[in-house]
Design a protein around this motif. Structure first.
Motif, PDB file in Angstrom:
ATOM      1  N   GLU A 142      16.824  -0.197  -8.052  1.00  0.00           N
ATOM      2  CA  GLU A 142      16.140  -0.503  -6.793  1.00  0.00           C
ATOM      3  C   GLU A 142      15.279   0.675  -6.323  1.00  0.00           C
ATOM      4  OE1 GLU A 142      19.925  -2.966  -6.919  1.00  0.00           O
ATOM      5  OE2 GLU A 142      19.297  -0.935  -7.451  1.00  0.00           O
ATOM      6  N   THR A 143      15.799   1.889  -6.489  1.00  0.00           N
ATOM      7  CA  THR A 143      15.038   3.069  -6.068  1.00  0.00           C
ATOM      8  C   THR A 143      13.827   3.279  -6.969  1.00  0.00           C
ATOM      9  OG1 THR A 143      16.888   4.198  -5.003  1.00  0.00           O
ATOM     10  CG2 THR A 143      15.127   5.587  -5.873  1.00  0.00           C
ATOM     11  N   ILE A 144      13.990   3.083  -8.275  1.00  0.00           N
ATOM     12  CA  ILE A 144      12.861   3.211  -9.196  1.00  0.00           C
ATOM     13  C   ILE A 144      11.758   2.215  -8.817  1.00  0.00           C
ATOM     14  CG2 ILE A 144      12.116   2.865 -11.588  1.00  0.00           C
ATOM     15  CD1 ILE A 144      14.919   3.913 -12.435  1.00  0.00           C
ATOM     16  N   GLU A 145      12.154   0.970  -8.552  1.00  0.00           N
ATOM     17  CA  GLU A 145      11.172  -0.046  -8.178  1.00  0.00           C
ATOM     18  C   GLU A 145      10.521   0.278  -6.835  1.00  0.00           C
ATOM     19  OE1 GLU A 145      10.046  -2.705  -9.842  1.00  0.00           O
ATOM     20  OE2 GLU A 145      11.295  -2.301 -11.600  1.00  0.00           O
ATOM     21  N   ALA A 146      11.317   0.740  -5.866  1.00  0.00           N
ATOM     22  CA  ALA A 146      10.773   1.061  -4.548  1.00  0.00           C
ATOM     23  C   ALA A 146       9.776   2.211  -4.631  1.00  0.00           C
ATOM     24  CB  ALA A 146      11.909   1.405  -3.582  1.00  0.00           C
ATOM     25  N   TYR A 147      10.074   3.193  -5.464  1.00  0.00           N
ATOM     26  CA  TYR A 147       9.123   4.287  -5.643  1.00  0.00           C
ATOM     27  C   TYR A 147       7.823   3.769  -6.252  1.00  0.00           C
ATOM     28  CZ  TYR A 147      10.877   8.763  -4.091  1.00  0.00           C
ATOM     29  OH  TYR A 147      11.227   9.833  -3.297  1.00  0.00           O
ATOM     30  N   GLY A 148       7.941   2.912  -7.246  1.00  0.00           N
ATOM     31  CA  GLY A 148       6.738   2.390  -7.878  1.00  0.00           C
ATOM     32  C   GLY A 148       5.896   1.534  -6.949  1.00  0.00           C
ATOM     33  N   ARG A 149       6.543   0.749  -6.105  1.00  0.00           N
ATOM     34  CA  ARG A 149       5.819  -0.162  -5.207  1.00  0.00           C
ATOM     35  C   ARG A 149       5.300   0.535  -3.963  1.00  0.00           C
ATOM     36  NH1 ARG A 149      10.447  -3.244  -5.929  1.00  0.00           N
ATOM     37  NH2 ARG A 149      11.011  -2.789  -3.760  1.00  0.00           N
ATOM     38  N   SER A 150       6.138   1.398  -3.366  1.00  0.00           N
ATOM     39  CA  SER A 150       5.853   1.850  -2.008  1.00  0.00           C
ATOM     40  C   SER A 150       5.703   3.352  -1.815  1.00  0.00           C
ATOM     41  CB  SER A 150       6.987   1.361  -1.078  1.00  0.00           C
ATOM     42  OG  SER A 150       7.156  -0.026  -1.162  1.00  0.00           O
ATOM     43  N   VAL A 151       6.126   4.155  -2.783  1.00  0.00           N
ATOM     44  CA  VAL A 151       6.068   5.607  -2.611  1.00  0.00           C
ATOM     45  C   VAL A 151       4.967   6.235  -3.459  1.00  0.00           C
ATOM     46  CG1 VAL A 151       7.339   7.781  -2.764  1.00  0.00           C
ATOM     47  CG2 VAL A 151       8.514   5.705  -1.996  1.00  0.00           C
ATOM     48  N   ILE A 152       4.990   5.989  -4.752  1.00  0.00           N
ATOM     49  CA  ILE A 152       3.994   6.615  -5.643  1.00  0.00           C
ATOM     50  C   ILE A 152       2.568   6.265  -5.226  1.00  0.00           C
ATOM     51  CG2 ILE A 152       3.117   6.649  -8.012  1.00  0.00           C
ATOM     52  CD1 ILE A 152       6.011   6.478  -8.988  1.00  0.00           C
ATOM     53  N   PRO A 153       2.266   5.025  -4.819  1.00  0.00           N
ATOM     54  CA  PRO A 153       0.883   4.741  -4.392  1.00  0.00           C
ATOM     55  C   PRO A 153       0.444   5.547  -3.169  1.00  0.00           C
ATOM     56  CG  PRO A 153       2.043   2.709  -4.891  1.00  0.00           C
ATOM     57  CD  PRO A 153       3.077   3.781  -4.870  1.00  0.00           C
ATOM     58  N   GLY A 154       1.411   6.009  -2.369  1.00  0.00           N
ATOM     59  CA  GLY A 154       1.066   6.746  -1.152  1.00  0.00           C
ATOM     60  C   GLY A 154       1.107   8.255  -1.289  1.00  0.00           C
ATOM     61  N   VAL A 155       1.462   8.746  -2.476  1.00  0.00           N
ATOM     62  CA  VAL A 155       1.547  10.203  -2.674  1.00  0.00           C
ATOM     63  C   VAL A 155       0.138  10.788  -2.872  1.00  0.00           C
ATOM     64  CG1 VAL A 155       2.385  12.019  -4.200  1.00  0.00           C
ATOM     65  CG2 VAL A 155       3.874  10.105  -3.633  1.00  0.00           C
TER      66      VAL A 155
END
Length: 329
Positions: free
Chosen positions: A316-329
């Motif tokens: 879940e954390t890997i997916e959340a990073y891919g969807r919502s965190v990495i695009p905003g870094v």
């Protein structure tokens, strides 16, 4: 800022490979694993499976050590993988904690670590080295071979060594105050040695959730892992002020450590770690909170944040990073 992914090599190895492949698709730049071959499966036989199924991800240990592995073997392993897949490995290295201690052996010395980093880099890039009076060179390493060597450490002498000799610095905690202190120390050492500043990588658990109490409990093990290194620093430096109290203060309640539960959320040896330390050392909370801390780390000069996905919400954390965190870094 790059975002890396760190996994333990728990069986089945295929799951580790699949998660790394998914990680690249989601935007993770690096695929790291622990290197503690007694506690987990052997990472170097897993790396080629990851590399053959990815096209950009850089892989390597976080971290290996010069005590359990022959230096020439480390160099040859990386050189072989780089020849096969195009300079897509990285060698994270340190004095050794679980890989050494689980065998009843102490971590290696900084002097030995310094020598090993030089030997590994030179051999993996095709240059000759002197090993106890014998000239050694790997003859088949092609021109253009490149192996970055990143070193992990916490104390003043280790940070000085990073600045003088390493291509990158791995700090296994995400407390902004301690990141600032360590990065300044590393950069000062690099400048004094006339070297460019190493790449800065901060590695810590991330747990994407609104349930902070549960997230803390799942990541408390990390404070215990860091505490093993901190205990060594306290033994070496005492209360001299050489190491910030923000790093050393919390281990006063530490009473031994059981390596059979090392790096796991159910580690009972980490009950001494308070919530405040978990909050400082880890990234907990929804994507907005993750991005806020990552922005703070970027301001301090961090080039990569490596996500320790070692809890009950790994996927879940890997997916959340891919969807919502990495695009905003």
């Amino acid at each position: 800022m790059d975002i890396g992914l760190v996994l333990q090599t728990d069986p089945p190895a295929q799951t580790v490979v699949d998660l790394m492949v998914r990680g690249e698709a989601l935007g993770f730049s690096h695929g790291w694993t622990f290197d503690s071959h007694v506690l987990w499966q052997e990472p170097y036989v897993i790396y080629p499976r990851i590399l053959e199924r990815t096209s950009r991800m850089v892989v390597g240990p976080m971290v290996t050590n010069p005590g359990t592995r022959d230096w020439t073997v480390i160099a040859s392993l990386h050189a072989t993988l780089n020849d096969m897949f195009g300079n897509r490995t990285i060698c994270g290295i340190g004095r050794g904690d679980s890989a050494m201690r689980v065998q009843g052996r102490p971590p290696t010395t900084l002097a030995r670590l310094e020598e090993s980093m030089h030997v590994i880099r030179e051999l993996a890039e095709g240059r000759a080295v002197d090993l106890g009076g014998t000239q050694v060179q790997i003859p088949w390493v092609p021109a253009g071979a490149h192996l970055p060597v990143w070193m992990a450490g916490y104390g003043p002498k280790a940070l000085d060594l990073v600045g003088r000799c390493a291509d990158g610095f791995i700090l296994q905690l995400a407390d902004p105050y301690l990141v600032e202190w360590t990065v300044k120390t590393v950069r000062a050492a690099a400048a004094a040695a006339g070297r460019p500043s190493p790449t800065i990588c901060v590695a810590a658990p991330a747990y994407v959730s609104d349930d902070l109490e549960h997230a803390r409990d799942q990541c408390r093990w990390f404070g215990g892992m860091v505490g093993n290194h901190v205990a060594d620093l306290v033994t070496r430096y005492g209360e001299s002020g050489a190491v910030p109290a923000e790093l050393t203060g919390y281990i006063k309640g530490r009473d031994g450590y059981d390596y059979s539960h090392h790096g796991r959320a159910d580690n009972a040896s980490t009950s001494f770690v308070p919530d405040e330390v978990v909050d400082r050392f880890c990234l907990l909370g929804p994507p907005a909170a993750q991005l806020e801390r990552l922005a703070e780390l970027a301001e301090l000069g961090v080039d990569q944040f490596a996500v320790y996905a070692m809890h009950d919400a790994r996927e879940e954390t890997i997916e959340a990073y891919g969807r919502s965190v990495i695009p905003g870094v």
